[in-house]
Scaffold this motif. Structure first.
Motif, PDB file in Angstrom:
ATOM      1  N   SER A 248      -5.588 -16.734 100.241  1.00  0.00           N
ATOM      2  CA  SER A 248      -6.315 -15.796 101.167  1.00  0.00           C
ATOM      3  C   SER A 248      -7.556 -16.513 101.449  1.00  0.00           C
ATOM      4  CB  SER A 248      -6.718 -14.527 100.591  1.00  0.00           C
ATOM      5  OG  SER A 248      -7.289 -14.519  99.278  1.00  0.00           O
ATOM      6  N   GLU A 249      -8.585 -16.176 102.307  1.00  0.00           N
ATOM      7  CA  GLU A 249      -9.748 -16.780 102.299  1.00  0.00           C
ATOM      8  C   GLU A 249     -10.694 -16.586 101.070  1.00  0.00           C
ATOM      9  OE1 GLU A 249     -11.690 -15.104 105.840  1.00  0.00           O
ATOM     10  OE2 GLU A 249     -10.090 -16.025 107.180  1.00  0.00           O
ATOM     11  N   GLU A 250     -10.388 -15.657 100.230  1.00  0.00           N
ATOM     12  CA  GLU A 250     -11.342 -15.479  99.113  1.00  0.00           C
ATOM     13  C   GLU A 250     -10.802 -16.587  97.876  1.00  0.00           C
ATOM     14  OE1 GLU A 250      -9.644 -12.499 100.571  1.00  0.00           O
ATOM     15  OE2 GLU A 250     -11.220 -12.517 101.648  1.00  0.00           O
ATOM     16  N   ARG A 251      -9.652 -16.958  98.002  1.00  0.00           N
ATOM     17  CA  ARG A 251      -9.144 -18.039  97.111  1.00  0.00           C
ATOM     18  C   ARG A 251      -9.695 -19.490  97.168  1.00  0.00           C
ATOM     19  NH1 ARG A 251      -4.371 -17.495  93.956  1.00  0.00           N
ATOM     20  NH2 ARG A 251      -4.256 -19.454  92.766  1.00  0.00           N
ATOM     21  N   ALA A 252     -10.304 -20.053  96.288  1.00  0.00           N
ATOM     22  CA  ALA A 252     -10.880 -21.253  96.140  1.00  0.00           C
ATOM     23  C   ALA A 252      -9.557 -22.093  95.661  1.00  0.00           C
ATOM     24  CB  ALA A 252     -11.932 -21.402  95.240  1.00  0.00           C
ATOM     25  N   LEU A 253      -9.571 -23.417  96.566  1.00  0.00           N
ATOM     26  CA  LEU A 253      -8.640 -24.151  95.964  1.00  0.00           C
ATOM     27  C   LEU A 253      -9.356 -25.583  95.377  1.00  0.00           C
ATOM     28  CD1 LEU A 253      -6.083 -24.289  98.943  1.00  0.00           C
ATOM     29  CD2 LEU A 253      -5.854 -23.394  97.108  1.00  0.00           C
TER      30      LEU A 253
END
Length: 97
Positions: free
Chosen positions: A49-54
């Protein structure tokens, strides 16, 4: 919007990964890319999701590529990055336990 993604590692190129939508599997990945990538080895599934950092990829770019072309290819880090960490890694390898 959340997407369930499957991550595959390349058997030919260290630290090269292919992100695909789990529902699509590898169907949208071009044959030429699969040939260069090697037989994909499933690493894990991940909810994106857009909130998840990779760690090494821009989540917005990954999601955009998944929507637009059906896959995202994570390239290995530049060779200079390997070289910068090499002395540390060698020291750890030579450290007695």
């Amino acid at each position: 919007m959340k997407r369930i993604c499957s991550i595959y590692r390349s058997p030919l190129k260290r630290e090269m990964y292919l992100y695909v939508l789990k529902a699509d599997a590898l169907r949208r990945v071009p044959e030429g890319l699969l040939a260069a990538f090697g037989a994909p080895q499933h690493a894990f599934d991940l909810v994106l999701s857009e909130e998840r950092a990779l760690a090494r990829e821009d989540i917005h770019k990954v999601l955009e590529n998944l929507d637009r072309q059906g896959f995202h290819l994570q390239m290995p880090p530049a060779e200079e990055e390997y070289i910068q960490h090499l002395p540390e890694e060698l020291l750890r390898m030579n450290d007695p336990l």
